[in-house]
Design an enzyme around this catalytic site. Structure first.
Site, mmCIF file in Angstrom:
data_model
loop_
_atom_site.group_PDB
_atom_site.id
_atom_site.type_symbol
_atom_site.label_atom_id
_atom_site.label_comp_id
_atom_site.label_asym_id
_atom_site.label_seq_id
_atom_site.Cartn_x
_atom_site.Cartn_y
_atom_site.Cartn_z
ATOM 1 C CB SER A 8 -0.936 0.027 1.221
ATOM 2 O OG SER A 8 -0.196 0.156 2.415
ATOM 3 C CB CYS A 9 1.709 3.834 -2.057
ATOM 4 S SG CYS A 9 0.525 4.038 -3.408
#
Length: 503
Positions: A8-9
């Site tokens: 995830s970013c």
């Protein structure tokens, strides 16, 4: 071995899925099995509990707190940023394998936690998505992470609101900014272009109205968690009230966050503790933030914002071209990192400061066009280079080049990261040169853009689209030529030693 991973970013768009693909490719090459859960903007498809139970180790490649982390309790793990597998997925897998072997050989309950590896003891889950702010990091790193949290939550509002406003102008003309809500509410005519333009303009303006409160609210959220949300949003709203705009939102976010954090750490009697997060903290932190913005720093920040807007609006000729080159270089240098986000945020702040009703070709619109064109150039230039000279790239890079065409056309600069990670000393200077040229040419040609995102898909919303495309083509060619020239400087590998003669 069998691994499970979560990626995830902050924006949940590019890095999330690029990290997942890198891990999957590296696992196949090494003969491992891996199941990756992408917690991105499109949501997530949770990994089957049976797959988690059979896994030897867990990989957290995340810049956000992992949702439902308790599912992986007791598993050996490595915890890295989302960019780590993009740069070297094989090394991340090696660390995960080492953590699994260490956990298997250690007595029960004694798996170490050194270097982010060990047995994950967490039994709960994160209450809501938040940027992972490292507690032991330096103050500069933590401030950057707090800022990036606010910016990452703000970007979807910028994109949606900006594109809707631009579509409203395109359909209804610049006088659509004078349309009253009654045009849509009281008598919407589905056959009228003016009515559709007014609908899009009013909707986009409503979305734009959330930009500064969202920025301030989520900066405060990153600092103090949920107690920071109410004073943060209040601080952003008061920043708009006093005319402090984007700068006021930044200041309000920090004031609200630290006020809420201070209140949550107070030692209070047990009778009061239960109402602290619901009543006392939001009430007192909001009062502190409102007082600071309305009485103390609001007017000075408004004056500073007016000065910045006046300076930006006065830029013409060579000054605007130099600014375009500088912002273009920043967009390419770290491809979605802090410098890239600073340049992009500067451009979108210009859009918000001009106001949705501004007509004509304002310098702020030219700056936005330069930033978007420069952000598209790196993946497009590398995609072109893989076509012009295939032998200069590996098979994996040639496959990435095919995807880079679409990523570049969609203004996703991160499409260049796999190339830069593999050969940074040659690729990054070429990207910077091409994007600087694109930014400068876009400013010199006077192209303009009201939509803060979209790439080639919003070409109808661009002022002087042919000049915009010409600057983009030239910059793409510069990037490809520079990459191939620098690749040609690579030293040839030494000749292998002759094999010894058979006895």
């Amino acid at each position: 071995m069998r691994f499970v991973a979560v990626t995830s970013c902050p924006t949940g768009i590019a890095h999330t899925y690029m990290a997942a693909e890198a891990l999957e490719q590296a696992a196949r090459s090494a003969g491992h099995e891996i199941a990756v859960e992408t917690q991105g903007a499109a949501g997530s498809d949770p990994i089957d509990p049976a797959v988690i139970a059979a896994a030897d180790a867990v990989i957290y490649a995340a810049d956000l707190e992992v949702k439902d982390k308790g599912r992986f309790a007791g598993k050996p793990f490595v915890d890295v940023g989302v960019k780590a597998p993009i740069a070297d997925a094989a090394a991340v897998l090696e660390r995960a394998a080492a953590a699994a072997e260490e956990a298997a050989s250690a007595p029960a309950g004694e798996a170490g936690q050194e270097d982010g590896a060990g047995s994950d003891p967490l039994g709960g889950s994160a209450p809501a998505p938040a940027t992972k702010v490292e507690a032991g990091a330096g103050i500069g790193t933590r401030v950057r992470q707090w800022l990036m949290t606010g910016v990452s939550y703000m970007i979807p509002f910028v994109a949606a609101g900006g594109i809707l406003i631009a579509l409203g102008f395109m359909i209804g003309g610049y006088d659509i900014s004078e349309a009253e809500p009654s045009v849509v509410i009281d008598g919407f005519d589905p056959l009228s272009a003016h009515a559709w333009g007014a609908l899009m303009y009013l909707t986009g303006s409503a979305v734009f109205g959330f930009l500064v409160p969202v920025l301030a609210g989520f900066i405060a959220y990153a600092i103090a968690d949920r107690p920071g949300l109410v004073p943060g949003f209040l601080g952003g709203a008061t920043a708009l009230t006093v005319g402090a705009g984007f700068l006021g939102g930044l200041a309000a976010g920090f004031i609200a966050g630290f006020a809420a954090l201070w209140l949550t750490r107070l030692k209070v009697p047990s009778a009061v503790r239960s109402i602290m997060p619901v009543v006392v903290t939001p009430l007192v932190a909001s009062f502190i933030t409102g007082f600071a913005m309305l009485v103390v720093i609001g007017r000075p920040l408004a004056a500073l914002m007016d000065g910045l807007n006046g300076w930006l609006g006065s830029l013409t000729g060579a000054s605007l071209v130099l600014l375009g080159a500088l912002l273009g270089a920043m967009m390419a240098f770290d491809m979605g990192g802090p410098l890239n986000k600073v340049a992009y945020t500067f451009a979108t702040a210009g859009l918000t400061s001009v106001g949705a009703s501004a007509a004509g070709n304002q310098p702020e619109f030219t700056v936005m066009a330069a930033v978007m064109a420069a952000g598209m150039t790196p993946p497009l230039g590398l995609a072109l280079a893989t076509v012009l000279r295939k032998r200069a790239f590996t098979e994996a890079e040639r496959e990435n080049g095919k995807a880079a065409w679409v990523l570049g056309a969609s203004f996703i600069t991160e499409g260049a990261i796999p190339f830069a990670a593999a050969d940074p000393l040659r690729v990054i200077p070429a990207l910077v040169a091409g994007s600087a040229a694109t930014g400068a040419l876009t400013a010199a040609f006077g192209a303009s853009l009201r939509a803060p995102h979209g790439g080639l898909w919003v070409t109808p919303l661009i002022g002087d689209p042919l000049m915009f495309l010409l600057a983009l083509v030239i910059g793409t060619a510069v990037t490809a030529g520079a990459v191939l020239a620098l690749k040609g400087l690579r030293r040839t590998a030494p000749e292998p030693a002759p094999e010894p003669a058979a006895a």
